[in-house]
Design an enzyme around this catalytic site. Sequence first.
Site, PDB file in Angstrom:
ATOM      1  CG  ASP A 228     -55.694 -39.917   3.106  1.00 52.28           C
ATOM      2  OD1 ASP A 228     -55.091 -40.995   3.136  1.00 52.28           O
ATOM      3  OD2 ASP A 228     -55.516 -39.054   2.229  1.00 52.28           O
TER       4      ASP A 228
ATOM      5  N   GLY B  17     -60.157 -42.318   7.502  1.00 53.21           N
ATOM      6  CA  GLY B  17     -60.081 -43.094   8.741  1.00 53.21           C
ATOM      7  C   GLY B  17     -60.841 -44.408   8.609  1.00 53.21           C
ATOM      8  CE  LYS B  18     -60.651 -45.693   2.833  1.00 56.77           C
ATOM      9  NZ  LYS B  18     -60.095 -44.337   2.894  1.00 56.77           N
TER      10      LYS B  18
ATOM     11  CG  HIS C 258     -55.732 -48.997   5.930  1.00 53.44           C
ATOM     12  ND1 HIS C 258     -55.919 -49.301   4.610  1.00 53.44           N
ATOM     13  CD2 HIS C 258     -55.526 -50.159   6.566  1.00 53.44           C
ATOM     14  CE1 HIS C 258     -55.826 -50.615   4.471  1.00 53.44           C
ATOM     15  NE2 HIS C 258     -55.598 -51.148   5.643  1.00 53.44           N
TER      16      HIS C 258
ATOM     17  CD  GLN D  42     -57.123 -45.663  -3.444  1.00 51.26           C
ATOM     18  OE1 GLN D  42     -57.948 -46.418  -3.892  1.00 51.26           O
ATOM     19  NE2 GLN D  42     -55.853 -45.953  -3.403  1.00 51.26           N
TER      20      GLN D  42
ATOM     21  NE  ARG E 154     -53.533 -37.479   4.035  1.00 55.56           N
ATOM     22  CZ  ARG E 154     -53.503 -38.200   5.146  1.00 55.56           C
ATOM     23  NH1 ARG E 154     -54.053 -37.751   6.250  1.00 55.56           N
ATOM     24  NH2 ARG E 154     -52.921 -39.373   5.164  1.00 55.56           N
TER      25      ARG E 154
ATOM     26  CB  VAL F 291     -63.625 -38.448  20.306  1.00 55.26           C
ATOM     27  CG1 VAL F 291     -65.084 -38.116  20.018  1.00 55.26           C
ATOM     28  CG2 VAL F 291     -63.521 -39.704  21.173  1.00 55.26           C
TER      29      VAL F 291
HETATM   30  P1  GDP Z   1     -57.830 -44.530   5.823  1.00 55.21           P
HETATM   31  O1  GDP Z   1     -56.920 -44.767   4.660  1.00 55.21           O
HETATM   32  O2  GDP Z   1     -59.172 -44.005   5.421  1.00 55.21           O
HETATM   33  O3  GDP Z   1     -57.910 -45.727   6.717  1.00 55.21           O
HETATM   34  O4  GDP Z   1     -57.206 -43.363   6.684  1.00 55.21           O
HETATM   35  P2  GDP Z   1     -55.708 -43.230   7.226  1.00 55.21           P
HETATM   36  O5  GDP Z   1     -55.432 -44.316   8.168  1.00 55.21           O
HETATM   37  O6  GDP Z   1     -54.780 -42.994   6.105  1.00 55.21           O
HETATM   38  O7  GDP Z   1     -55.793 -41.807   7.930  1.00 55.21           O
HETATM   39  C1  GDP Z   1     -56.524 -41.585   9.011  1.00 55.21           C
HETATM   40  C2  GDP Z   1     -55.606 -41.033  10.092  1.00 55.21           C
HETATM   41  O8  GDP Z   1     -56.408 -40.397  11.033  1.00 55.21           O
HETATM   42  C3  GDP Z   1     -54.838 -42.113  10.831  1.00 55.21           C
HETATM   43  O9  GDP Z   1     -53.593 -41.597  11.253  1.00 55.21           O
HETATM   44  C4  GDP Z   1     -55.713 -42.398  12.023  1.00 55.21           C
HETATM   45  O10 GDP Z   1     -55.000 -42.889  13.155  1.00 55.21           O
HETATM   46  C5  GDP Z   1     -56.266 -41.023  12.306  1.00 55.21           C
HETATM   47  N1  GDP Z   1     -57.605 -41.029  12.876  1.00 55.21           N
HETATM   48  C6  GDP Z   1     -58.663 -41.807  12.516  1.00 55.21           C
HETATM   49  N2  GDP Z   1     -59.744 -41.482  13.231  1.00 55.21           N
HETATM   50  C7  GDP Z   1     -59.379 -40.450  14.064  1.00 55.21           C
HETATM   51  C8  GDP Z   1     -60.089 -39.657  15.014  1.00 55.21           C
HETATM   52  O11 GDP Z   1     -61.270 -39.822  15.271  1.00 55.21           O
HETATM   53  N3  GDP Z   1     -59.352 -38.666  15.619  1.00 55.21           N
HETATM   54  C9  GDP Z   1     -58.034 -38.452  15.364  1.00 55.21           C
HETATM   55  N4  GDP Z   1     -57.408 -37.471  15.997  1.00 55.21           N
HETATM   56  N5  GDP Z   1     -57.350 -39.186  14.465  1.00 55.21           N
HETATM   57  C10 GDP Z   1     -58.027 -40.167  13.819  1.00 55.21           C
END
Ligand code: GDP
Length: 432
Positions: free
Chosen positions: A19, A21-22, A47, A230, A311, A420
């Site tokens: 999670d 932010g990949k 994601h 993951q 989480r 950001v």
């Molecule tokens: P992944 O599985 O690693 O792609 O991550 P997820 O998509 O499950 O979770 C990341 C969450 O954080 C998502 O809801 C994104 O929209 C959010 N997100 C990602 N980068 C940023 C950021 O820089 N700032 C904020 N506020 N949210 C972010």
Amino acid sequence: MVVSQSGRVEVVVGLQWGDEGKGRVADALAPGFDVFARGQGGANSGHTVVIDGKKHELFLLPTGMLRPCKTCVLGSGVLIDPDLLLAELRNLQEGGMDRASLVVSETAHAIMPYHKLLDRARDRSRGRRRPPGSHDLGMDSACADKYARRGVRIEDLLDEDILRERLEANLDEANTLLSKVYDEEPLPFHETYSKALSWGRALAPYVCDASLSVSEALAEGKGVLFEGAQGTLLDVDLGTYPHVTNSCTAAAGACTGLGVGPSAIDRVIGVLKAYCTRAGEGPFPTEEHGERGDGLRTRGAEFDSATGAARRCGWLDLPALRYAAKVNGASSLAITKLDILAGVERIPVCVSYEIDGAEVGEFPCSSASLTRAVPRYEHLEGWRDDISRCTSFGELPKNARDYVRYVETAVGTPVSMVGVGPGREQTILLDA
Ligand code: GDP
């Protein structure tokens, strides 16, 4: 045949417990690539990408599906739930977002209806809380079948005779377990067989030799972006076993899960949140209980996209990050969610642990040791201002810039991107 590979492969990989932010990082890098690939994980790796304020959630499909004229690949290492894949494709079509073409590896394994029932029955009988993300998804049983060499591969769904043979053997055993061990209803053969055949018919246009597609794209000089699922600390070999997922989540997973050699990988982008989260059970030394953890959770919206489960939240763990950067051979770092730390007066960052009275600077691979690790923190000065509208590194408040540079130095890997906010436009690129 030797295929010359003049194109390049870059890998986006999570450095924490998932999670990170990949998806948004891959989306930001997307314009430079033609092919988007996934090679591990499955339905447990949701994601999110936000485009023009609209949220798009993908579980199986690479984020490249949201870009026109791209090719997306589900490699042989992905565990495919055909129902989920077809539903995701349908959703994209209905939303007018089916812009890319899809390739599904014929050798990827399918999650069958009995896998889901067996996972659920086993959990119930053991009174077990699920490890991150594998909520009744059938991933554990499908993975066990794969390694026991009795799995159903996508190619099998296209062949009536082979499918019948596989299902007869597998369903017989699954039904014995379901009814005799777990006291559950058995699954009727014909229902399962005809469902699997209908999956085969629906998926047939996408199925091919995915490894060959990637090699051909590389030979044509195209760029391939591999989206990891993951995080490294959930890797079945390198993570906090047994509280891990069932695949190789590190950059190496791109090779086996996609069918490319290690020397084909040009760059590994390690993604981390500016703080740390963990879903489900397992050691998490920097977990912050109480109000400060609740604050991170609320501001960061740290709730599972599939189940809504909260989480666990805590602070950055540098020994863990150094370990993850090392085992991935990370070339650069992407730090997401820096905006969420705004308002934290002094930001704790774990620099080492105390384990059984001794100071330890390295991440212990043993979960037992990690469970006893007490974090030692340094505190960095925070910032109050909202940074979500900053568009360059120079626009960030000094303390936010110092935080990024501190992480870069402590991990020993340059930072190439800072998030950001969740939007495409809320990405700051740095030279790295
Ligand atoms: P992944 O599985 O690693 O792609 O991550 P997820 O998509 O499950 O979770 C990341 C969450 O954080 C998502 O809801 C994104 O929209 C959010 N997100 C990602 N980068 C940023 C950021 O820089 N700032 C904020 N506020 N949210 C972010």
